[in-house]
Design an enzyme around this catalytic site. Structure first.
Site, short mmCIF file in Angstrom:
data_model
loop_
_atom_site.label_atom_id
_atom_site.label_comp_id
_atom_site.label_asym_id
_atom_site.label_seq_id
_atom_site.Cartn_x
_atom_site.Cartn_y
_atom_site.Cartn_z
N GLU A 104 0.95 -1.29 0.13
CA GLU A 104 -0.09 0.27 0.09
C GLU A 104 0.83 1.01 -0.07
O GLU A 104 2.01 1.42 0.68
CB GLU A 104 -0.93 -0.14 1.33
CG GLU A 104 -1.79 0.95 1.23
CD GLU A 104 -3.06 0.77 2.43
OE1 GLU A 104 -3.59 -0.19 2.72
OE2 GLU A 104 -3.42 1.78 3.13
N ASP A 106 0.13 5.45 0.60
CA ASP A 106 -0.72 6.24 1.31
C ASP A 106 -0.65 7.58 1.30
O ASP A 106 0.43 8.23 1.42
CB ASP A 106 -1.07 5.90 2.67
CG ASP A 106 -1.81 4.55 3.01
OD1 ASP A 106 -2.23 4.02 2.16
OD2 ASP A 106 -1.63 4.04 4.07
N GLU A 108 -3.26 10.17 3.40
CA GLU A 108 -4.25 10.59 4.01
C GLU A 108 -4.31 12.16 4.58
O GLU A 108 -3.35 12.53 4.93
CB GLU A 108 -4.35 9.67 5.22
CG GLU A 108 -4.71 8.31 4.85
CD GLU A 108 -5.21 7.25 5.92
OE1 GLU A 108 -5.95 6.71 5.96
OE2 GLU A 108 -3.91 7.25 6.81
#
Length: 289
Positions: A104, A106, A108
């Site tokens: 993953e 990311d 955010e």
């Protein structure tokens, strides 16, 4: 399309991993590129596919995912984040594979009290393991207009960029025993959701539902510099020799830009958190060559 010439050691694993992926050719139209996956009508594609919005209210958030899977790419998205008092909300924008040992990458965006800066939370997971958080504030108001957030993922490194300015690099240090995402294809996901147990000031500031519905907006998706597939039945090689983005690393000027961002705007770095990792920092936190 041409196949790889194994000129460098990295190309061997790239050949195995990408040999059946097709160069992406779509950009911009959300109808063509994404499926809305949850939210019961709270996410919408508008303006003939040029705008996508996600909303969050007290009942539910919303989200979407890409139709394609990617294995390396330079992927751009313009976002305008939740305005006003967005405390307790998270707008997530990331790539992820599936399964218990997923990879993953990311972005955010952690909401704020009105007048306080947003926090950009970045992380890299390999084989289901993360704990590689770096967090930043921004040098502009991300709620006033759209800004471009880029993941540039190739066999050499993963570069996180904001409006073309690099804020973080995760290098391929496999030769030093550091796992690097290179085999598992990932889809793009994004969502707007409630996380007031941790998102703002460690959960001390909760969502003010009187400000709902909260909205995040998306434009100008671009995956033209990438290797992707839309189905397991369609496999075409990716041409490493003609795609310079596959071998891109930071220039000296970009290193200077990243140093400026990290000196002025980085608020957390897992590579300096000895209290959290008393057994020792991750291998990649050392200067590896």
């Amino acid at each position: 399309m041409a196949f790889f010439a194994t000129k460098e050691p990295l190309l061997l694993s790239l050949l195995l991993a990408i040999g059946f992926f097709v160069v992406a050719a779509s950009a911009g139209n959300f109808y063509e590129s994404f499926d809305i996956t949850w939210g019961d009508g709270r996410a919408n594609i508008l303006e003939n596919g040029q705008l996508l919005t996600c909303t969050l209210d007290k009942t539910s958030g919303s989200g979407f995912q890409s139709k394609k899977e990617y294995l390396y790419g330079k992927i751009d998205m313009k976002l305008k984040l939740v305005a006003g008092n967005s405390a307790g909300t998270v707008t997530a924008y990331y790539l992820s594979s599936k399964g218990a040992t997923w990879d993953e990458i990311d972005f955010e965006f952690l909401g704020n009290l009105t007048g306080q800066p947003y926090t950009i939370h970045t992380n890299v997971f390999t084989g289901g393991k993360g704990d590689r958080e770096m967090q930043f504030h921004l040098w502009f108001d991300p709620t006033a207009d759209f800004h471009t957030y880029t993941v540039h993922w190739n066999p050499i490194n993963i570069i996180f960029l904001v409006d073309g300015i690099p804020i973080r690099v995760f290098k391929n240090n496999e030769k030093h025993g550091v796992a690097f995402p290179k085999i598992q294809p990932m889809k793009i996901y994004s969502s707007l959701w409630e996380a007031d147990d941790w998102a703002t000031q460690g959960g001390r500031v909760k969502i003010d539902w009187s400000n709902a519905p909260f909205k995040a907006s998306y434009r100008n998706f671009n995956d033209q510099s990438s290797c992707s597939r839309t189905s397991n039945a369609t496999w075409v090689s990716c041409d490493a020799n003609n795609n310079s983005w596959m071998w891109t690393t930071l220039t000296p000027h970009q290193y200077g830009q990243m140093k400026w961002v990290q000196d002025e705007y980085m608020i957390y770095n897992y590579c300096t958190d000895y209290k959290r990792f008393p057994q020792g920092l991750a291998k990649e936190c050392n200067k590896l060559e």
